[in-house]
Scaffold this motif. Structure first.
Motif, PDB file in Angstrom:
ATOM      1  N   PRO A 469      50.451  77.905  35.084  1.00 39.07           N
ATOM      2  CA  PRO A 469      51.630  78.143  34.223  1.00 39.07           C
ATOM      3  C   PRO A 469      52.154  79.553  34.451  1.00 39.07           C
ATOM      4  O   PRO A 469      51.977  80.448  33.606  1.00 39.07           O
ATOM      5  CB  PRO A 469      51.069  77.957  32.817  1.00 39.07           C
ATOM      6  CG  PRO A 469      49.642  78.359  32.940  1.00 39.07           C
ATOM      7  CD  PRO A 469      49.194  78.025  34.335  1.00 39.07           C
ATOM      8  N   LEU A 470      52.824  79.746  35.607  1.00 36.51           N
ATOM      9  CA  LEU A 470      53.256  81.094  36.006  1.00 36.51           C
ATOM     10  C   LEU A 470      54.224  81.702  34.993  1.00 36.51           C
ATOM     11  O   LEU A 470      54.148  82.899  34.679  1.00 36.51           O
ATOM     12  CB  LEU A 470      53.907  81.016  37.389  1.00 36.51           C
ATOM     13  CG  LEU A 470      54.407  82.322  38.004  1.00 36.51           C
ATOM     14  CD1 LEU A 470      53.313  83.359  38.043  1.00 36.51           C
ATOM     15  CD2 LEU A 470      54.983  82.066  39.398  1.00 36.51           C
ATOM     16  N   ALA A 471      55.137  80.884  34.469  1.00 36.69           N
ATOM     17  CA  ALA A 471      56.113  81.416  33.510  1.00 36.69           C
ATOM     18  C   ALA A 471      55.417  81.948  32.264  1.00 36.69           C
ATOM     19  O   ALA A 471      55.813  82.984  31.706  1.00 36.69           O
ATOM     20  CB  ALA A 471      57.115  80.331  33.136  1.00 36.69           C
ATOM     21  N   ALA A 472      54.364  81.240  31.815  1.00 29.79           N
ATOM     22  CA  ALA A 472      53.635  81.707  30.637  1.00 29.79           C
ATOM     23  C   ALA A 472      53.008  83.069  30.894  1.00 29.79           C
ATOM     24  O   ALA A 472      53.012  83.950  30.018  1.00 29.79           O
ATOM     25  CB  ALA A 472      52.567  80.682  30.258  1.00 29.79           C
ATOM     26  N   GLY A 473      52.471  83.257  32.081  1.00 30.91           N
ATOM     27  CA  GLY A 473      51.891  84.560  32.417  1.00 30.91           C
ATOM     28  C   GLY A 473      52.944  85.658  32.450  1.00 30.91           C
ATOM     29  O   GLY A 473      52.714  86.780  31.971  1.00 30.91           O
ATOM     30  N   LEU A 474      54.120  85.344  33.017  1.00 33.89           N
ATOM     31  CA  LEU A 474      55.193  86.345  33.071  1.00 33.89           C
ATOM     32  C   LEU A 474      55.688  86.699  31.674  1.00 33.89           C
ATOM     33  O   LEU A 474      55.945  87.876  31.374  1.00 33.89           O
ATOM     34  CB  LEU A 474      56.343  85.809  33.920  1.00 33.89           C
ATOM     35  CG  LEU A 474      56.080  85.712  35.421  1.00 33.89           C
ATOM     36  CD1 LEU A 474      57.180  84.912  36.112  1.00 33.89           C
ATOM     37  CD2 LEU A 474      55.974  87.110  36.022  1.00 33.89           C
ATOM     38  N   ILE A 475      55.824  85.684  30.827  1.00 30.81           N
ATOM     39  CA  ILE A 475      56.303  85.945  29.458  1.00 30.81           C
ATOM     40  C   ILE A 475      55.298  86.801  28.691  1.00 30.81           C
ATOM     41  O   ILE A 475      55.669  87.745  27.980  1.00 30.81           O
ATOM     42  CB  ILE A 475      56.557  84.611  28.737  1.00 30.81           C
ATOM     43  CG1 ILE A 475      57.734  83.881  29.399  1.00 30.81           C
ATOM     44  CG2 ILE A 475      56.841  84.843  27.262  1.00 30.81           C
ATOM     45  CD1 ILE A 475      57.933  82.464  28.903  1.00 30.81           C
ATOM     46  N   ALA A 476      54.010  86.492  28.841  1.00 29.39           N
ATOM     47  CA  ALA A 476      52.983  87.295  28.160  1.00 29.39           C
ATOM     48  C   ALA A 476      52.990  88.737  28.662  1.00 29.39           C
ATOM     49  O   ALA A 476      52.856  89.687  27.876  1.00 29.39           O
ATOM     50  CB  ALA A 476      51.608  86.661  28.374  1.00 29.39           C
ATOM     51  N   ALA A 477      53.162  88.909  29.976  1.00 26.56           N
ATOM     52  CA  ALA A 477      53.214  90.270  30.529  1.00 26.56           C
ATOM     53  C   ALA A 477      54.441  91.015  30.026  1.00 26.56           C
ATOM     54  O   ALA A 477      54.379  92.212  29.715  1.00 26.56           O
ATOM     55  CB  ALA A 477      53.223  90.191  32.051  1.00 26.56           C
ATOM     56  N   GLN A 478      55.567  90.318  29.937  1.00 31.20           N
ATOM     57  CA  GLN A 478      56.783  90.954  29.432  1.00 31.20           C
ATOM     58  C   GLN A 478      56.609  91.408  27.989  1.00 31.20           C
ATOM     59  O   GLN A 478      57.029  92.506  27.611  1.00 31.20           O
ATOM     60  CB  GLN A 478      57.960  89.990  29.545  1.00 31.20           C
ATOM     61  CG  GLN A 478      59.285  90.595  29.086  1.00 31.20           C
ATOM     62  CD  GLN A 478      60.409  89.583  29.120  1.00 31.20           C
ATOM     63  OE1 GLN A 478      60.182  88.412  29.411  1.00 31.20           O
ATOM     64  NE2 GLN A 478      61.607  90.018  28.834  1.00 31.20           N
TER      65      GLN A 478
END
Length: 580
Positions: A469-478
């Motif tokens: 779930p790449l988008a979930a990782g990006l959102i959490a990092a953001q």
């Protein structure tokens, strides 16, 4: 003598001879050469500085500039004591005016404020002034302000010199008329400078002066190649921004056919290889060889690492600069009211009020005959508050793709990188956070912390496997990065992935939709100008990771065989750019 130590000692002796010669030239004519920068703190530099100050003081004013000097002390302003005593405005000269026709001695020049450096650089352009810059830098990318370095002739690195006798200065030679350089010699100097990546005219003029002075030192009627080579070593080599291009290797001759026997070499020495005479070697090649051997180690580090030689605070190991009213490097005072963390600058407030005392006392006595004539009248407009500049703390947010069968190898490298960065957290004023995304979503395993013990405990339980779930990782990092910005920190997102998403942020398997969602999440991070880097840790570099880095407007590093140290180096390079 130890064989391993012998080359270092030879280099140190060569360094000392060149640095002492540069100091000697500056001592002979400080106003022509404008200045010298002495890098490397210790007794050797102190010994050389003491000689320079003692000898210069006999003929020129030598004024020491405090590290916390402000513009008023530098340029002149109101003499507070005299103004209060006399009741009229009394000006006092600044340090630059006091040093007119002489030399400014500037300790810890690598920490000099930009506005102070700009005033001194302007004085170097418009006044008869020289400077001695004492550079206490430790890191290779630290240096005094570029505007000052550009305007002085010599940059000397004394860090490898160990004996005081090596920097003893000779008596000043009698003044003689120096010879001139020929057109060909001037052309060779210009070509050498261009090959070293030096495109300013000032270094060329300084180099010509050094060559002429070197010829005069040895009472030569003409400037020869040795004088030019000395000028290249002393002036051009320390300013090199690139290494001279290496000669291409000679092309190998094709092997002869098997049925053709090689001819036996003849013993006639007249038909052997002809030795190349020194006169046949172009002067540019000789100068480039001299420059390559004289480039200081810290300059070589900058060239090899492609690090920008910067001003006072490009140490880059910390975050962006920010204004503060509480702590940090002093930036002087400004009109304002104390309170809300702002501290009153009493002396500067009195200095601002001093010129108005006569007018205000007269006005007070006209309003009240019994007014105290000795009373100091302060108005709100006189108040000054202190301002500082500090560097923000940095936060490196690792977002690790913990999916798939190869997750264990990635996670092991991520653990190593996190531990390496935490080990230097106190020195680099940084924190580290860790996010793992796998299966149906992302999880913050380690909130921003400096605690190595806490990090190790969280890292030991780092899971792996499942979808991406790449988008979930990006959102959490953001989200972590946005929180860091609100706390006044400088975040950097380090994404360890192959860029291939196959799970939506809500946990639904959908490869095409997951890729689009990840791209949108990456563009959202780019829109906020958050520094980011994508470390491609797939067995072979994939276009998906490069596309993701482009959407993030960040850097892309293919690391199919990721190593913790390589990760840390790449991430820090992104953080340094963000801190500038």
């Amino acid at each position: 003598m130890n064989d391993a130590a012998a080359p270092d000692q030879m280099h140190a002796a060569s360094d000392a001879a060149d640095q002492t010669l540069a100091a000697q030239f500056f001592l002979n004519d400080p106003l022509a050469f404008r200045g010298i920068c002495l890098r490397g703190f210790g007794p050797v530099r102190d010994h050389l500085v003491a000689q320079l100050v003692e000898r210069l003081s006999a003929d020129y004013p030598v004024i020491k500039v405090p590290i916390n000097v402000d513009n008023e002390r530098l340029l002149g302003g109101v003499d507070l004591t005299a103004t209060l005593a006399t009741g009229r405005r009394v000006e006092r000269p600044g340090l630059i005016e006091q040093a007119e026709g002489g030399v400014l001695l500037i300790p810890m020049a690598e920490r000099m404020a930009e506005d102070v450096a700009a005033h001194i650089a302007q004085a170097l352009d418009t006044s008869n002034l020289g400077v001695i810059l004492l550079d206490d830098s430790v890191e290779a990318d630290e240096a005094p302000p570029r505007g000052l370095i550009e305007r002085i002739a010599f940059r000397c690195d004394l860090s490898r010199v160990r004996t005081l006798e090596a920097v003893d200065l000779a008596p000043t030679p009698p003044e003689t008329k120096p010879a001139k350089l020929s057109k060909d010699q001037q052309k060779s100097l210009a070509v050498t400078a261009a090959m070293l990546g030096i495109y300013s005219v000032r270094p060329l003029l300084f180099a010509q002066s050094v060559a002429r002075q070197h010829a005069a030192l040895y009472e030569q009627a003409k400037v020869d190649d040795d004088d030019i080579a000395t000028a290249v070593r002393l002036v051009l080599a320390p300013r090199a921004t690139q290494l001279p291009p290496a000669e291409p290797p000679p092309e190998e001759e094709p092997p002869p056919p098997e049925d053709q026997q090689p001819e036996e070499p003849e013993d006639d020495p007249g038909d052997g290889d002809e030795e190349q005479s020194l006169d046949d070697i172009p002067l540019e090649d000789i100068l480039l060889e001299a420059a390559a051997a004289a480039i200081p180690p810290h300059v070589l580090d900058q060239i090899n690492d492609n690090v920008r030689a910067a001003g006072p605070s490009s140490a880059g190991k910390s975050g962006q600069k920010s204004k503060s009213t509480m702590r940090g490097r002093p930036l002087g005072t400004r009109p304002g009211l104390p309170g809300n963390g702002k501290r009153l600058a009493l002396i500067d407030s009195l200095r601002a009020a001093a010129p108005w005392q006569t007018i205000r006392r007269n006005a007070a006595q006209q309003a009240d005959q019994d007014a105290d004539p000795e009373k100091i009248h302060i108005r709100k407009s006189d108040l000054r508050v202190r301002h500082f500049e500090e560097r923000r703390e940095t936060v490196t947010i690792f977002a690790v793709d913990a999916s798939g069968s190869s997750a264990l190898a990635r996670l092991a490298e991520a653990k190593g990188a996190v531990e390496l960065m935490l080990a230097e957290a106190y020195v680099k004023r940084s924190q580290v956070a860790l996010i793992a995304f796998r299966q149906n979503g992302a999880e913050v395993l380690l909130p921003p912390t400096r605690s190595l013990t806490r990090a190790r405990r969280a890292l030991s339980a780092l899971p792996g496997g499942g979808g991406t779930p790449l988008a979930a990782g990006l959102i959490a990092a953001q989200q972590l990065a946005e929180a860091a910005v609100k706390r006044g920190q400088t975040p950097t997102i380090a994404l360890l992935t192959d860029g291939k998403a196959n799970v939506l942020s809500d946990g639904t398997p959908d490869r095409k939709g997951a890729m689009e969602e990840a791209e949108n999440a990456a563009k959202a991070i780019a829109a906020q100008a958050l520094p980011a880097i994508v470390l491609d840790i797939s067995p072979r570099p994939r276009p998906e990771a490069a596309t993701l880095a482009k959407a993030l407007n960040g850097r892309y590093f293919p690391l199919p065989r990721a190593q913790s140290a390589a990760m840390v180096e790449a991430i820090e390079s992104v953080g340094q750019d963000a801190g500038r």
